[in-house]
Design a protein around this motif. Structure first.
Motif, PDB file in Angstrom:
ATOM      1  N   ASP A  97     -27.278  68.117 -35.498  1.00 23.53           N
ATOM      2  CA  ASP A  97     -28.157  67.372 -35.157  1.00 23.53           C
ATOM      3  C   ASP A  97     -29.879  67.611 -34.974  1.00 23.53           C
ATOM      4  O   ASP A  97     -30.001  68.715 -34.258  1.00 23.53           O
ATOM      5  CB  ASP A  97     -27.614  66.745 -33.515  1.00 23.53           C
ATOM      6  CG  ASP A  97     -28.727  65.631 -32.822  1.00 23.53           C
ATOM      7  OD1 ASP A  97     -28.889  64.710 -33.668  1.00 23.53           O
ATOM      8  OD2 ASP A  97     -29.304  65.874 -31.684  1.00 23.53           O
ATOM      9  N   THR A 223     -24.412  67.779 -25.683  1.00 18.94           N
ATOM     10  CA  THR A 223     -25.901  67.989 -26.030  1.00 18.94           C
ATOM     11  C   THR A 223     -26.815  67.734 -24.788  1.00 18.94           C
ATOM     12  O   THR A 223     -27.874  67.460 -24.697  1.00 18.94           O
ATOM     13  CB  THR A 223     -26.119  67.062 -27.006  1.00 18.94           C
ATOM     14  OG1 THR A 223     -25.708  65.652 -26.754  1.00 18.94           O
ATOM     15  CG2 THR A 223     -25.394  67.206 -28.369  1.00 18.94           C
ATOM     16  N   ARG A 286     -20.868  60.960 -34.075  1.00 12.86           N
ATOM     17  CA  ARG A 286     -22.140  60.831 -34.925  1.00 12.86           C
ATOM     18  C   ARG A 286     -23.036  59.639 -34.595  1.00 12.86           C
ATOM     19  O   ARG A 286     -24.176  59.821 -34.657  1.00 12.86           O
ATOM     20  CB  ARG A 286     -21.525  60.676 -36.406  1.00 12.86           C
ATOM     21  CG  ARG A 286     -20.937  61.924 -36.925  1.00 12.86           C
ATOM     22  CD  ARG A 286     -20.879  62.000 -38.522  1.00 12.86           C
ATOM     23  NE  ARG A 286     -20.479  60.531 -39.127  1.00 12.86           N
ATOM     24  CZ  ARG A 286     -19.160  60.177 -39.380  1.00 12.86           C
ATOM     25  NH1 ARG A 286     -17.953  61.186 -39.079  1.00 12.86           N
ATOM     26  NH2 ARG A 286     -18.799  59.226 -39.887  1.00 12.86           N
ATOM     27  N   LEU A 289     -25.113  60.453 -31.227  1.00 10.88           N
ATOM     28  CA  LEU A 289     -26.376  61.188 -31.777  1.00 10.88           C
ATOM     29  C   LEU A 289     -27.532  60.354 -32.735  1.00 10.88           C
ATOM     30  O   LEU A 289     -28.793  60.520 -32.402  1.00 10.88           O
ATOM     31  CB  LEU A 289     -26.036  62.480 -32.348  1.00 10.88           C
ATOM     32  CG  LEU A 289     -24.984  63.432 -31.522  1.00 10.88           C
ATOM     33  CD1 LEU A 289     -24.737  64.536 -32.394  1.00 10.88           C
ATOM     34  CD2 LEU A 289     -25.726  63.627 -30.157  1.00 10.88           C
TER      35      LEU A 289
END
Length: 322
Positions: A97, A223, A286, A289
């Motif tokens: 990312d 994250t 996916r 992000l």
């Protein structure tokens, strides 16, 4: 489109409008209005609208358009995924990312007003944080269910209202002089902010997308620690006190633990139990992000050009710290 929908729900018109959004903002406001009926509802709107067949048809049409965008942004679902590789592949997705450096900017350069705008945007999610992912609990069993509950219990403050992440965020909002009422700034934020929230509802409200909501949660947990440390330090740079930074400080510690639980105990065990949905997990991660990066990019572009990132007619008046 969205204005006509609100009028219909509040009984000002006889029937729901035909799905025909004028732009992305209209699309996502329409979806947000529909989805909120499954959360806390709207003032002046009968709760029975939540399962009205005509409204579900309208919502489904809007979802199809959103799903087409997600496939373009994050790629299609891979139906040939070895379930045993899911935790490692989640790590790879997170490592790859490279979204806009929002956290670095807020830590070291953002003005008080820019940070305040950031908090305004994030209030749409954080004032109901954990709720979209909680939809998955009754759809799981065994180890995945236990893992999700372990994460969610922390999100809800272990049952102590002042420690709920939803409530901790109100302290940050108050420090900036913002209204902490649930949904107070829905009309102030951009389509990209609504899309971030609609993505969670799209995944969470559909049992068929249960793998996607788990992947979404894993991406968030994996994250979170470093950006939240940056947010906390940026807020302290601007004079934020312990109450103002408590929300971000809490996530630095909690999400470092949640990262492993989400990747292995939650997603890894779910993929083993339902191998046909292993690709859904990765798609959900996916999308999480990519949609967040799409949002952050729109905010950073506005700031780089010297503009407010909020809707012009709804910009929040600048107020000093409380």
């Amino acid at each position: 489109m969205s204005a006509a929908l609100i009028d219909a729900l509040r009984g000002r018109t006889g029937k729901l409008p035909v799905f025909a959004p004028s732009d992305d903002e209209d699309l996502h406001l329409t979806l947000f209005v529909c989805y909120e009926l499954a959360y806390r509802g709207w003032d002046g709107v009968d709760d029975r609208w939540e399962w009205d067949p005509a409204l579900i048809r309208l919502r489904t049409a809007a979802e199809h358009r959103f799903c087409a965008f997600l496939s373009e942004l994050a790629g299609p679902v891979d139906r040939d995924v070895d379930p045993a590789t899911v935790p490692a592949r989640l790590v790879d997705i997170v490592a790859a990312d490279d979204g806009p450096p929002m956290s670095k900017f807020l830590r070291g350069r953002a003005t008080h007003e820019q940070f305040r705008e950031f908090v305004t945007h994030r209030s749409i999610y954080h004032r109901r944080e954990a709720d979209p992912h909680t939809w998955a609990i009754p759809r799981l069993a065994g180890r995945p269910k236990a893992a999700l509950l372990e994460i969610q219990i922390d999100e809800y403050g272990g049952g102590a209202e002042p420690r709920m992440h939803q409530e901790l965020f109100t302290q940050t909002m108050r420090w900036f002089g913002l209204d902490p009422a649930y949904g107070a700034y829905v009309g102030s934020v951009c389509a990209e902010t609504l899309a971030v929230n609609n993505l969670m509802s799209l995944f969470g409200l559909h049992r068929s997308r249960r793998g996607m909501i788990l992947g979404h949660l894993a991406a968030y947990e994996m994250t979170s620690s470093l950006p939240n440390r940056a947010y906390a330090n940026g807020l302290r740079r601007l004079g934020g006190d312990d109450a103002a930074t408590a929300f971000y400080d809490e996530h630095v510690e909690a999400d470092a633990v949640h990262e492993q639980i989400a990747a292995h105990d939650l997603c890894g065990s779910f993929a083993a139990a339902e191998p046909a949905l292993a690709g859904d997990i990765l798609f959900g991660a996916r999308c999480a992000l990519a949609v967040d990066a799409h949002w952050a990019g729109s905010i950073m572009r506005a700031w780089d050009s010297g503009r407010s990132s909020l809707r012009p007619s709804h910009a929040v008046a600048g107020a000093g710290a409380a």
